[in-house]
Design an enzyme around this catalytic site. Sequence first.
Site, PDB file in Angstrom:
ATOM      1  N   HIS A   1       0.869  -1.183   0.000  1.00  0.00           N
ATOM      2  CA  HIS A   1       0.000   0.000   0.000  1.00  0.00           C
ATOM      3  C   HIS A   1       0.905   1.232   0.000  1.00  0.00           C
ATOM      4  O   HIS A   1       2.129   1.106  -0.070  1.00  0.00           O
ATOM      5  CB  HIS A   1      -0.955  -0.017   1.197  1.00  0.00           C
ATOM      6  CG  HIS A   1      -0.279   0.034   2.533  1.00  0.00           C
ATOM      7  ND1 HIS A   1       0.599  -0.947   2.971  1.00  0.00           N
ATOM      8  CD2 HIS A   1      -0.326   0.954   3.545  1.00  0.00           C
ATOM      9  CE1 HIS A   1       1.032  -0.646   4.178  1.00  0.00           C
ATOM     10  NE2 HIS A   1       0.498   0.504   4.538  1.00  0.00           N
TER      11      HIS A   1
ATOM     12  N   HIS B   1       1.269   3.927   2.260  1.00  0.00           N
ATOM     13  CA  HIS B   1       1.704   4.690   3.421  1.00  0.00           C
ATOM     14  C   HIS B   1       3.215   4.885   3.329  1.00  0.00           C
ATOM     15  O   HIS B   1       3.936   4.037   2.796  1.00  0.00           O
ATOM     16  CB  HIS B   1       1.314   3.965   4.711  1.00  0.00           C
ATOM     17  CG  HIS B   1      -0.123   4.136   5.057  1.00  0.00           C
ATOM     18  ND1 HIS B   1      -0.808   3.283   5.899  1.00  0.00           N
ATOM     19  CD2 HIS B   1      -1.034   5.086   4.677  1.00  0.00           C
ATOM     20  CE1 HIS B   1      -2.057   3.690   6.025  1.00  0.00           C
ATOM     21  NE2 HIS B   1      -2.224   4.774   5.292  1.00  0.00           N
TER      22      HIS B   1
ATOM     23  N   ASP C   1       5.803   4.647   5.183  1.00  0.00           N
ATOM     24  CA  ASP C   1       6.803   3.693   5.679  1.00  0.00           C
ATOM     25  C   ASP C   1       6.961   2.483   4.770  1.00  0.00           C
ATOM     26  O   ASP C   1       7.828   1.640   5.001  1.00  0.00           O
ATOM     27  CB  ASP C   1       6.477   3.248   7.106  1.00  0.00           C
ATOM     28  CG  ASP C   1       5.080   2.693   7.283  1.00  0.00           C
ATOM     29  OD1 ASP C   1       4.204   2.996   6.451  1.00  0.00           O
ATOM     30  OD2 ASP C   1       4.847   1.955   8.265  1.00  0.00           O
ATOM     31  N   HIS C   2       6.165   2.423   3.699  1.00  0.00           N
ATOM     32  CA  HIS C   2       6.263   1.313   2.750  1.00  0.00           C
ATOM     33  C   HIS C   2       6.735   1.745   1.363  1.00  0.00           C
ATOM     34  O   HIS C   2       7.010   0.890   0.522  1.00  0.00           O
ATOM     35  CB  HIS C   2       4.907   0.602   2.626  1.00  0.00           C
ATOM     36  CG  HIS C   2       4.489  -0.068   3.888  1.00  0.00           C
ATOM     37  ND1 HIS C   2       4.614  -1.416   4.098  1.00  0.00           N
ATOM     38  CD2 HIS C   2       3.979   0.442   5.030  1.00  0.00           C
ATOM     39  CE1 HIS C   2       4.176  -1.724   5.309  1.00  0.00           C
ATOM     40  NE2 HIS C   2       3.789  -0.602   5.892  1.00  0.00           N
TER      41      HIS C   2
ATOM     42  N   HIS D   1      -6.749  -3.271   5.725  1.00  0.00           N
ATOM     43  CA  HIS D   1      -6.109  -2.131   6.375  1.00  0.00           C
ATOM     44  C   HIS D   1      -7.040  -0.923   6.217  1.00  0.00           C
ATOM     45  O   HIS D   1      -8.123  -1.041   5.633  1.00  0.00           O
ATOM     46  CB  HIS D   1      -4.740  -1.882   5.738  1.00  0.00           C
ATOM     47  CG  HIS D   1      -3.844  -0.963   6.500  1.00  0.00           C
ATOM     48  ND1 HIS D   1      -3.823  -0.916   7.877  1.00  0.00           N
ATOM     49  CD2 HIS D   1      -2.925  -0.042   6.083  1.00  0.00           C
ATOM     50  CE1 HIS D   1      -2.937  -0.019   8.267  1.00  0.00           C
ATOM     51  NE2 HIS D   1      -2.373   0.524   7.204  1.00  0.00           N
TER      52      HIS D   1
ATOM     53  N   ASP E   1       0.345  -4.833   7.673  1.00  0.00           N
ATOM     54  CA  ASP E   1      -0.629  -3.752   7.761  1.00  0.00           C
ATOM     55  C   ASP E   1      -2.040  -4.254   7.474  1.00  0.00           C
ATOM     56  O   ASP E   1      -2.679  -3.868   6.501  1.00  0.00           O
ATOM     57  CB  ASP E   1      -0.260  -2.606   6.812  1.00  0.00           C
ATOM     58  CG  ASP E   1       0.937  -1.829   7.308  1.00  0.00           C
ATOM     59  OD1 ASP E   1       1.952  -2.468   7.619  1.00  0.00           O
ATOM     60  OD2 ASP E   1       0.860  -0.591   7.393  1.00  0.00           O
TER      61      ASP E   1
ATOM     62  N   HIS F   1       7.373  -5.640  10.933  1.00  0.00           N
ATOM     63  CA  HIS F   1       6.606  -4.387  10.991  1.00  0.00           C
ATOM     64  C   HIS F   1       6.252  -4.032  12.432  1.00  0.00           C
ATOM     65  O   HIS F   1       5.086  -3.887  12.793  1.00  0.00           O
ATOM     66  CB  HIS F   1       5.340  -4.486  10.130  1.00  0.00           C
ATOM     67  CG  HIS F   1       4.735  -3.136   9.819  1.00  0.00           C
ATOM     68  ND1 HIS F   1       3.756  -2.577  10.604  1.00  0.00           N
ATOM     69  CD2 HIS F   1       4.964  -2.248   8.824  1.00  0.00           C
ATOM     70  CE1 HIS F   1       3.412  -1.398  10.099  1.00  0.00           C
ATOM     71  NE2 HIS F   1       4.135  -1.184   9.019  1.00  0.00           N
TER      72      HIS F   1
END
Length: 303
Positions: A61, A63, A65-66, A138, A206, A265
């Site tokens: 996805h 976000h 941090d990814h 998520h 997530d 994670h």
Amino acid sequence: MLDVCLLGTGGMMPLPYRWLTALMMRYNGSSILIDCGEGTQIAIKEKGWSFKPIDMICFTHYHADHISGLPGLLLTMGNAERSEPLKLVGPKGLERVVTALRTIAPELPFSLEFIELTEAKETLLQNGYRIEAFRVNHNVTCYGYSIWIDRIGKFQPDKAKEYGVPLRSWNLLQKGESIEVDGKIITPDMVLGERRKGIHLTYCTDSRPTVSMVEAAKEADLLICEGMYGEDGKEAKAREYKHMTFLEAAKVAAEAKPKRMWLTHYSPSLIKAEEFMPGVKEVFPNAEAGKDGKSITLYFEEE
């Protein structure tokens, strides 16, 4: 064999001892990256692996941090004189997101090919990998990925001789190509035994626990699964932000029955994941706390 490295195990923000989320796999000269958090290219350097063979990057996805490590990685790959196209895979909106990120990486010596996922489950083929993307739960659209290295049946010389296949053509049939012998088409299935067990890895992060991730990880060689929170009392927070606790991940593994599970994670508040593993192992004994650089080579089963 499939080489696997958990490059980063952090969620939300990088820490001095923990990079953000990323997983890298190598098979037959081709590499696949899943997620690309900040610091991913440093983690690849620390591992001693190369950027050049990365042929596909899959995103769970969008976000930060990814995906926040993508512009720097693209620039590094360009500086390494890469010219081959790079495939990017992710939920709908991928091209828009990457185009925005490329404001700071506008010129690349290679093209980007976008594959946007829209269905609950989709299958992709890439250089010997079979990639199955499956939707999870998520607070934005998010996918998990199963990576399969399929294995054909064993070549049967007696069958090839029976059909009059010359020795020089045996290799073509083993590679999945059909040939013609005396006007008759010989297909690979005519000279191969039953398909053998391949290699199977599932990665999901997530998400709340879902039926889709249990089905995807069924009897996998390795399940890499989010464990955002290990501490007691975090269950409500996990539900609110649609993440998983260590014990919830263990229950997914107990139902899916992979050979082993790595947790990843972690919340920035989680300092030592190993402290919470005894309770996890009570639910799923073959669970391990993931850490940056944790690696394994998955092999085909012996005959």
